[in-house]
Each structure stands twice: as structure tokens, then as C-alpha cells.
Design a protein around this motif. Structure first.
Motif: not given
Length: 262
Positions: A49, A91, A94, A114, A118, A224, A228
């Protein structure tokens, strides 16, 4: 006597044959005993994270480095903080949705939920945000909501710039819109197809089941990060004010030629 002689010789073959027939059951037991991948459990998950947040900050810094002309640090902070706050809230949403989707009689773990969430939210979110920005531009122009024109923090010739209240209003609005599109996608797309999606991603997850840390990194860092890049690139062009870009395109290094809508 011949049969007695053959008995011990056949023992290894019979043992291998038994292992072959029970191999699938053994694999199933191993998968059941393996640790499920969870998005917020354990030191390793929390470290992922932190890494994900740090990578987002570095991406914003890299974006400023490539600007020409560059915005001054105050304007850059006001612009990128809107995007940073919205990414942080997205985030969290999500993560929450991944935990919710993995509850009950589901086969897939939180981690792959997850990644799936996403992925779906990025595709649907770009469409929803495109529609919203068309409405936003129309509303700002029609009702003279100049303080909500993203990237506009007041008259550059005014000594009272930048106006932090304008920035705060724009940031709060963009965070609400960004979180809203996540919730709309979850309610309209993912929830009605929950069982189908769960079965599909559970099959994709099966080879990763014995390796929860690898699954965690793949679904919460690799996927991600790739999405992104696409999302930020498209949204940056989508939310940029064309009039503001044209107005400041011939200015000096302190111009806001690359101002964003959040």
C-alpha cells in the motif's frame, strides 16, 4: 510363485498409479490450506500500500519535470494535489469494494477482486468522466461558475492570487466525481455480474493461489500501475481546459499552460 515374484516388482508402479489418481485431490487440499490473498492484512500487504502511494507521488513529480513551460511550485501543487487526493480516495474505495466483493459465497480472493475492479472501473470510468466533463464545461459557461473552472485560481494580475478557496472547491468537487464514478460502476456493472465475474477471475487466480504475495503484487502494483498510466494520460487530456491552455501557451515559465481539471 511367479505371481509372488511379480508382486514386489509391481509395487512402485502401483504406488505411482495411486499418486496419479489422487494428485488432483492433493492439489485441491494444498490450495485450500494456502493463505488467501488479502489487500490489507499483514506487514507485506501494508508495505505494498505504501509503495503504491509513493509511486503515485513520484509520477506527479515526474509529470512536472516534463512540463514545458513549467508551472510555479504553488500552481503545480494546487493542480497535482487535486489529482493526488482523488487517486488516494479512489484507491481506498477500490480496497473497500474488493473486500466487499470477496465476501460471502465467492471463490476469488480480495486481491484479484481488486485487480478486476480497477480494470472494469478504469474502462467504465473513462466513459463516465468524459460525459461528466462535457456537462461540467457546459454548466461552468452557462451559469458563470468561474471559480469551478479547474486550473483557474483567480486573475493572474490580481495580487490576491492564488485563491485557495477556489482550489478547495475544485478539489472537493473532483474527489466527489472520481469516487462517484467508482460507485456507479460498482452498482450498475459489477454487482449485477458479480457471480459471473467471480467465477471468471477465480479460474485466472488458481495458478497464483499458492503464492499470495506474488498475487498481491501483481493485482495491487503491476496491474494498477499499467492502468493508471493509461487512465492518467487520457484524463489529463480530457480535463484540461482548452481555453486556459491557449491563453497561457505563449507565457513564461510561471504560466499554467498545463492546468488540469482535477
Amino acid at each position: 510363485a511367479p505371481l509372488a515374484h511379480r508382486g514386489p516388482a509391481m509395487a512402485p508402479f502401483m504406488e505411482d498409479n495411486a499418486v496419479f489418481h489422487t494428485g488432483q485431490d492433493a492439489l485441491q487440499r494444498r490450495l485450500q490450506k494456502s493463505e488467501n490473498c488479502e489487500v490489507v492484512a499483514g506487514t507485506f500487504a501494508m508495505g505494498v500500500q505504501v509503495f503504491l502511494g509513493a509511486s503515485a507521488i513520484l509520477a506527479l513529480v515526474w509529470k512536472r519535470h516534463g512540463e514545458n513551460p513549467k508551472r510555479n511550485l504553488t500552481i503545480w501543487f494546487m493542480d497535482t494535489s487535486k489529482q493526488g487526493c482523488s487517486l488516494f480516495m479512489q484507491h481506498l474505495v477500490n480496497v473497500l469494494l474488493a473486500i466487499v466483493f470477496a465476501q460471502g459465497e465467492t471463490q476469488a480472493s480480495e486481491c484479484i477482486w481488486y485487480g478486476a475492479n480497477i480494470t472494469i472501473a478504469t474502462i467504465c470510468g473513462l466513459f463516465l468522466l468524459t460525459m461528466y466533463m462535457k456537462f461540467h464545461r457546459w454548466a461552468v459557461e452557462k451559469y458563470d461558475l468561474y471559480w469551478l473552472q479547474s486550473g483557474n485560481y483567480g486573475d493572474p494580475d490580481d495580487d490576491d492570487t492564488p485563491k485557495w478557496r477556489w482550489w478547495l472547491a475544485q478539489m472537493c468537487l473532483w474527489v466527489l466525481v472520481s469516487v462517484g464514478e467508482k460507485l456507479i460502476t460498482a452498482a450498475v456493472v459489477i454487482m449485477p455480474l458479480h457471480a459471473y465475474i467471480d467465477g471468471l477471475i477465480a479460474g485466472l487466480e488458481l495458478p497464483m493461489k499458492p503464492f499470495p504475495k506474488v498475487e498481491l503484487v501483481l493485482n495491487m502494483v503491476v496491474v494498477p500501475a499499467l492502468l493508471n498510466v493509461i487512465f492518467v494520460w487520457v484524463v489529463d487530456n480530457l480535463i484540461m481546459d482548452p481555453d486556459l491552455k491557449q491563453l497561457h501557451g505563449h507565457g513564461n515559465v510561471d504560466d499554467t499552460s498545463d492546468d488540469e481539471y482535477g
